[in-house]
Scaffold this motif. Structure first.
Motif, PDB file in Angstrom:
ATOM      1  N   PRO A  27       0.910  -0.915  -0.034  1.00 60.96           N
ATOM      2  CA  PRO A  27      -0.011   0.028  -0.127  1.00 60.96           C
ATOM      3  C   PRO A  27       0.804   1.281   0.059  1.00 60.96           C
ATOM      4  O   PRO A  27       0.733   2.146   0.971  1.00 60.96           O
ATOM      5  CB  PRO A  27      -0.832  -0.174   1.306  1.00 60.96           C
ATOM      6  CG  PRO A  27       0.152  -0.773   2.048  1.00 60.96           C
ATOM      7  CD  PRO A  27       0.917  -1.681   1.258  1.00 60.96           C
ATOM      8  N   TYR A  28       1.424   1.548  -1.046  1.00 62.41           N
ATOM      9  CA  TYR A  28       2.290   2.729  -1.243  1.00 62.41           C
ATOM     10  C   TYR A  28       2.207   3.298  -2.824  1.00 62.41           C
ATOM     11  O   TYR A  28       1.818   2.461  -3.654  1.00 62.41           O
ATOM     12  CB  TYR A  28       3.842   2.717  -0.749  1.00 62.41           C
ATOM     13  CG  TYR A  28       4.577   2.023  -1.373  1.00 62.41           C
ATOM     14  CD1 TYR A  28       4.930   0.625  -1.025  1.00 62.41           C
ATOM     15  CD2 TYR A  28       5.596   2.260  -2.419  1.00 62.41           C
ATOM     16  CE1 TYR A  28       5.540  -0.322  -1.781  1.00 62.41           C
ATOM     17  CE2 TYR A  28       6.566   1.634  -2.992  1.00 62.41           C
ATOM     18  CZ  TYR A  28       6.481   0.294  -2.747  1.00 62.41           C
ATOM     19  OH  TYR A  28       7.209  -0.784  -3.341  1.00 62.41           O
ATOM     20  N   GLY A  29       2.333   4.552  -2.769  1.00 59.35           N
ATOM     21  CA  GLY A  29       2.206   5.047  -4.210  1.00 59.35           C
ATOM     22  C   GLY A  29       0.683   4.990  -4.521  1.00 59.35           C
ATOM     23  O   GLY A  29      -0.081   5.502  -3.550  1.00 59.35           O
ATOM     24  N   GLY A  98       2.311  16.562  -0.945  1.00 56.94           N
ATOM     25  CA  GLY A  98       1.159  16.376  -0.092  1.00 56.94           C
ATOM     26  C   GLY A  98       0.776  14.846  -0.031  1.00 56.94           C
ATOM     27  O   GLY A  98      -0.105  14.491   0.756  1.00 56.94           O
ATOM     28  N   LYS A  99       1.366  14.068  -0.808  1.00 60.57           N
ATOM     29  CA  LYS A  99       1.050  12.550  -0.726  1.00 60.57           C
ATOM     30  C   LYS A  99       1.773  11.935   0.417  1.00 60.57           C
ATOM     31  O   LYS A  99       2.896  12.459   0.858  1.00 60.57           O
ATOM     32  CB  LYS A  99       1.535  11.910  -2.087  1.00 60.57           C
ATOM     33  CG  LYS A  99       0.750  12.298  -3.129  1.00 60.57           C
ATOM     34  CD  LYS A  99       0.812  11.255  -4.233  1.00 60.57           C
ATOM     35  CE  LYS A  99      -0.158  11.425  -5.194  1.00 60.57           C
ATOM     36  NZ  LYS A  99      -0.314  10.368  -6.358  1.00 60.57           N
ATOM     37  N   LYS A 100       1.087  10.773   0.886  1.00 62.06           N
ATOM     38  CA  LYS A 100       1.539  10.010   2.166  1.00 62.06           C
ATOM     39  C   LYS A 100       1.757   8.676   1.810  1.00 62.06           C
ATOM     40  O   LYS A 100       1.459   8.021   0.762  1.00 62.06           O
ATOM     41  CB  LYS A 100       0.516  10.178   3.227  1.00 62.06           C
ATOM     42  CG  LYS A 100      -0.092  11.623   3.413  1.00 62.06           C
ATOM     43  CD  LYS A 100       0.763  12.179   4.547  1.00 62.06           C
ATOM     44  CE  LYS A 100       0.309  13.322   5.052  1.00 62.06           C
ATOM     45  NZ  LYS A 100       1.209  14.480   5.806  1.00 62.06           N
ATOM     46  N   ASP A 224       0.616  -5.701  -9.995  1.00 63.24           N
ATOM     47  CA  ASP A 224      -0.585  -4.767  -9.302  1.00 63.24           C
ATOM     48  C   ASP A 224      -0.604  -3.397 -10.317  1.00 63.24           C
ATOM     49  O   ASP A 224      -1.619  -3.052 -10.491  1.00 63.24           O
ATOM     50  CB  ASP A 224      -0.198  -4.431  -7.921  1.00 63.24           C
ATOM     51  CG  ASP A 224      -0.646  -5.530  -7.231  1.00 63.24           C
ATOM     52  OD1 ASP A 224      -1.288  -6.379  -7.130  1.00 63.24           O
ATOM     53  OD2 ASP A 224       0.298  -5.595  -5.952  1.00 63.24           O
ATOM     54  N   HIS A 225       0.435  -2.890 -10.456  1.00 61.81           N
ATOM     55  CA  HIS A 225       0.461  -1.792 -11.177  1.00 61.81           C
ATOM     56  C   HIS A 225      -0.490  -2.050 -12.432  1.00 61.81           C
ATOM     57  O   HIS A 225      -1.168  -1.182 -12.955  1.00 61.81           O
ATOM     58  CB  HIS A 225       1.645  -1.142 -11.582  1.00 61.81           C
ATOM     59  CG  HIS A 225       2.436  -0.336 -10.704  1.00 61.81           C
ATOM     60  ND1 HIS A 225       1.992  -0.691  -9.159  1.00 61.81           N
ATOM     61  CD2 HIS A 225       3.288   0.670 -10.687  1.00 61.81           C
ATOM     62  CE1 HIS A 225       2.766   0.333  -8.266  1.00 61.81           C
ATOM     63  NE2 HIS A 225       3.566   1.078  -9.244  1.00 61.81           N
ATOM     64  N   HIS A 226       0.052  -3.257 -13.283  1.00 64.85           N
ATOM     65  CA  HIS A 226      -0.748  -3.358 -14.457  1.00 64.85           C
ATOM     66  C   HIS A 226      -2.045  -3.674 -14.514  1.00 64.85           C
ATOM     67  O   HIS A 226      -2.888  -3.173 -15.273  1.00 64.85           O
ATOM     68  CB  HIS A 226       0.054  -4.739 -15.241  1.00 64.85           C
ATOM     69  CG  HIS A 226      -0.270  -5.219 -16.427  1.00 64.85           C
ATOM     70  ND1 HIS A 226       0.137  -4.300 -17.767  1.00 64.85           N
ATOM     71  CD2 HIS A 226      -0.865  -6.013 -16.853  1.00 64.85           C
ATOM     72  CE1 HIS A 226      -0.313  -5.009 -18.522  1.00 64.85           C
ATOM     73  NE2 HIS A 226      -1.045  -6.028 -18.219  1.00 64.85           N
TER      74      HIS A 226
HETATM   75  P1  NDP Z   1       6.153   3.473  -9.132  1.00 61.24           P
HETATM   76  O1  NDP Z   1       6.229   3.172 -10.737  1.00 61.24           O
HETATM   77  O2  NDP Z   1       4.771   3.151  -8.334  1.00 61.24           O
HETATM   78  O3  NDP Z   1       6.390   5.216  -9.096  1.00 61.24           O
HETATM   79  C1  NDP Z   1       7.528   5.754  -9.268  1.00 61.24           C
HETATM   80  C2  NDP Z   1       7.530   7.377  -9.355  1.00 61.24           C
HETATM   81  O4  NDP Z   1       6.574   7.609 -10.397  1.00 61.24           O
HETATM   82  C3  NDP Z   1       6.297   7.889  -8.074  1.00 61.24           C
HETATM   83  O5  NDP Z   1       6.821   9.310  -7.815  1.00 61.24           O
HETATM   84  C4  NDP Z   1       4.928   7.896  -8.687  1.00 61.24           C
HETATM   85  O6  NDP Z   1       3.905   8.592  -8.195  1.00 61.24           O
HETATM   86  C5  NDP Z   1       5.468   8.239 -10.141  1.00 61.24           C
HETATM   87  N1  NDP Z   1       4.301   7.757 -11.138  1.00 61.24           N
HETATM   88  C6  NDP Z   1       4.347   6.315 -11.347  1.00 61.24           C
HETATM   89  N2  NDP Z   1       3.517   6.169 -12.456  1.00 61.24           N
HETATM   90  C7  NDP Z   1       2.825   7.377 -12.708  1.00 61.24           C
HETATM   91  C8  NDP Z   1       1.887   7.671 -13.983  1.00 61.24           C
HETATM   92  N3  NDP Z   1       1.487   6.597 -14.518  1.00 61.24           N
HETATM   93  N4  NDP Z   1       1.517   9.034 -13.977  1.00 61.24           N
HETATM   94  C9  NDP Z   1       2.177  10.053 -13.104  1.00 61.24           C
HETATM   95  N5  NDP Z   1       3.243   9.537 -12.181  1.00 61.24           N
HETATM   96  C10 NDP Z   1       3.561   8.279 -12.139  1.00 61.24           C
HETATM   97  O7  NDP Z   1       7.348   2.997  -8.679  1.00 61.24           O
HETATM   98  P2  NDP Z   1       7.852   2.494  -7.138  1.00 61.24           P
HETATM   99  O8  NDP Z   1       7.192   3.289  -6.005  1.00 61.24           O
HETATM  100  O9  NDP Z   1       7.182   0.921  -6.996  1.00 61.24           O
HETATM  101  O10 NDP Z   1       9.587   2.218  -6.979  1.00 61.24           O
HETATM  102  C11 NDP Z   1      10.289   3.665  -7.426  1.00 61.24           C
HETATM  103  C12 NDP Z   1      11.549   3.023  -7.738  1.00 61.24           C
HETATM  104  O11 NDP Z   1      12.114   2.154  -6.316  1.00 61.24           O
HETATM  105  C13 NDP Z   1      11.758   2.132  -8.719  1.00 61.24           C
HETATM  106  O12 NDP Z   1      12.637   2.630  -9.682  1.00 61.24           O
HETATM  107  C14 NDP Z   1      11.731   0.614  -8.093  1.00 61.24           C
HETATM  108  O13 NDP Z   1      12.516   0.003  -8.985  1.00 61.24           O
HETATM  109  C15 NDP Z   1      12.521   1.021  -6.941  1.00 61.24           C
HETATM  110  N6  NDP Z   1      12.164  -0.233  -5.823  1.00 61.24           N
HETATM  111  C16 NDP Z   1      13.125  -0.997  -5.540  1.00 61.24           C
HETATM  112  C17 NDP Z   1      12.672  -2.075  -4.600  1.00 61.24           C
HETATM  113  C18 NDP Z   1      13.738  -3.188  -4.484  1.00 61.24           C
HETATM  114  O14 NDP Z   1      13.334  -4.093  -3.845  1.00 61.24           O
HETATM  115  N7  NDP Z   1      15.054  -3.096  -5.032  1.00 61.24           N
HETATM  116  C19 NDP Z   1      11.500  -1.991  -3.871  1.00 61.24           C
HETATM  117  C20 NDP Z   1      10.514  -1.021  -4.215  1.00 61.24           C
HETATM  118  C21 NDP Z   1      10.987   0.072  -5.254  1.00 61.24           C
HETATM  119  P3  NDP Z   1       3.108   8.158  -7.122  1.00 61.24           P
HETATM  120  O15 NDP Z   1       4.159   7.815  -5.816  1.00 61.24           O
HETATM  121  O16 NDP Z   1       2.061   9.442  -6.650  1.00 61.24           O
HETATM  122  O17 NDP Z   1       2.461   6.800  -7.362  1.00 61.24           O
END
Ligand code: NDP
Length: 248
Positions: A27-29, A98-100, A224-226
């Motif tokens: 539950p993040y992002g 502002g996001k949490k 999940d994202h997909h």
């Molecule tokens: P996400 O793809 O969920 O998000 C990355 C950033 O892009 C966030 O700021 C997100 O905003 C923004 N974003 C994503 N999709 C969109 C979209 N369609 N439109 C606009 N903004 C978007 O990545 P994760 O948070 O899952 O991961 C971030 C990084 O950390 C990645 O490079 C990942 O590989 C790495 N990571 C590595 C891990 C490991 O075990 N080695 C574990 C977790 C992450 P918002 O936050 O608002 O969604």
């Protein structure tokens, strides 16, 4: 002895967790939920939860009495390159004002990064023994190439996502550039390739455990994202896969 027990338990835990994480949405992002307890700033959450990996590995590297060669210095450099970006640069570039995110996620990630930083840093500082000739070893050269490709895919894809929002925006759009043409989460694929390359390069169990954990964390997140993209955008490209082009 304690190190070895921890390392094998850590690998076992990753294998056990994988089927569970396939059923739970972290539950993040975009998946943030207040039902997971108190929430903290998304940006500061990222900095704090990644900090243990950025600090513990180099501390153990320098404290360790193992031989320091160009090879181990290179491994330290690659770790710092990745974690300086992830801990200090990436969170500052996010447009998530502002996001949490749940404090629980931050605490769990601190444990993950602490253990991962410890297992890999202890290995590199105290146990690793790579002579200078290892620079010409095929594992080193092939692993480095895989690591570099993964890092570039991860950085390019992160940059594409971060540039989708104009300053002040916090919503979501369909990413269309780079490898997003083929899969929903090239940033996650890049990170998996990156640490698989590091494991090949270093040819060790602790680095393999990190590669395994990365896949265990990120394959479920990409799926999940997909699913989320397909539900949210009726015009989401039908041919786009989740994490492996043309396949999955
Ligand atoms: P996400 O793809 O969920 O998000 C990355 C950033 O892009 C966030 O700021 C997100 O905003 C923004 N974003 C994503 N999709 C969109 C979209 N369609 N439109 C606009 N903004 C978007 O990545 P994760 O948070 O899952 O991961 C971030 C990084 O950390 C990645 O490079 C990942 O590989 C790495 N990571 C590595 C891990 C490991 O075990 N080695 C574990 C977790 C992450 P918002 O936050 O608002 O969604």
């Amino acid at each position: 002895m304690i190190y070895t027990i921890l390392l094998y338990s850590w690998i076992g835990l990753a294998i056990l967790l994988f089927p569970i994480l396939l059923r739970i949405t972290a539950p993040y992002g975009r998946h943030t939920k207040s039902t997971w307890g108190p929430l903290v700033s998304n940006r500061w959450g990222w900095v704090i939860m990644e900090l243990p990996a950025l600090l513990i590995f180099p501390i153990l590297f320098f404290v360790g009495d193992g031989p320091k060669t160009y090879v181990t210095w290179l491994f330290l450099g690659l770790w710092l390159l990745h974690y300086t970006n992830r801990t200090l640069v990436f969170p500052l570039r996010t447009r998530t004002k502002g996001k949490k995110m749940p404090l629980t996620i931050v605490l769990m990630a601190i444990c993950f990064n602490g253990m991962n930083g410890y297992l890999n840093g202890y290995y590199m500082g105290f146990m690793a023994d790579y002579g200078e000739s290892y620079l010409a070893d095929p594992r080193m050269m092939i692993g480095f190439a895989i690591f570099a490709v993964g890092l570039l895919i991860n950085w390019q894809s992160d940059a594409i996502l971060l540039n989708l929002r104009k300053p002040g925006e916090t919503g979501y759009k369909i990413p269309k550039k780079g490898l997003f043409r083929y899969i929903s989460c090239p940033n996650h694929l890049g990170e998996i390739i990156e640490w698989a390359g590091f494991a090949v390069m270093t040819w060790s169990l602790p680095t393999l455990s990190f590669a395994l954990w990365t896949a265990v964390n990120l394959i479920p997140r990409a799926l999940d994202h997909h699913r989320w993209y397909r539900k949210k955008f009726p015009d989401y490209p039908k041919e786009r896969k989740a994490i492996i082009p043309f396949l999955w």
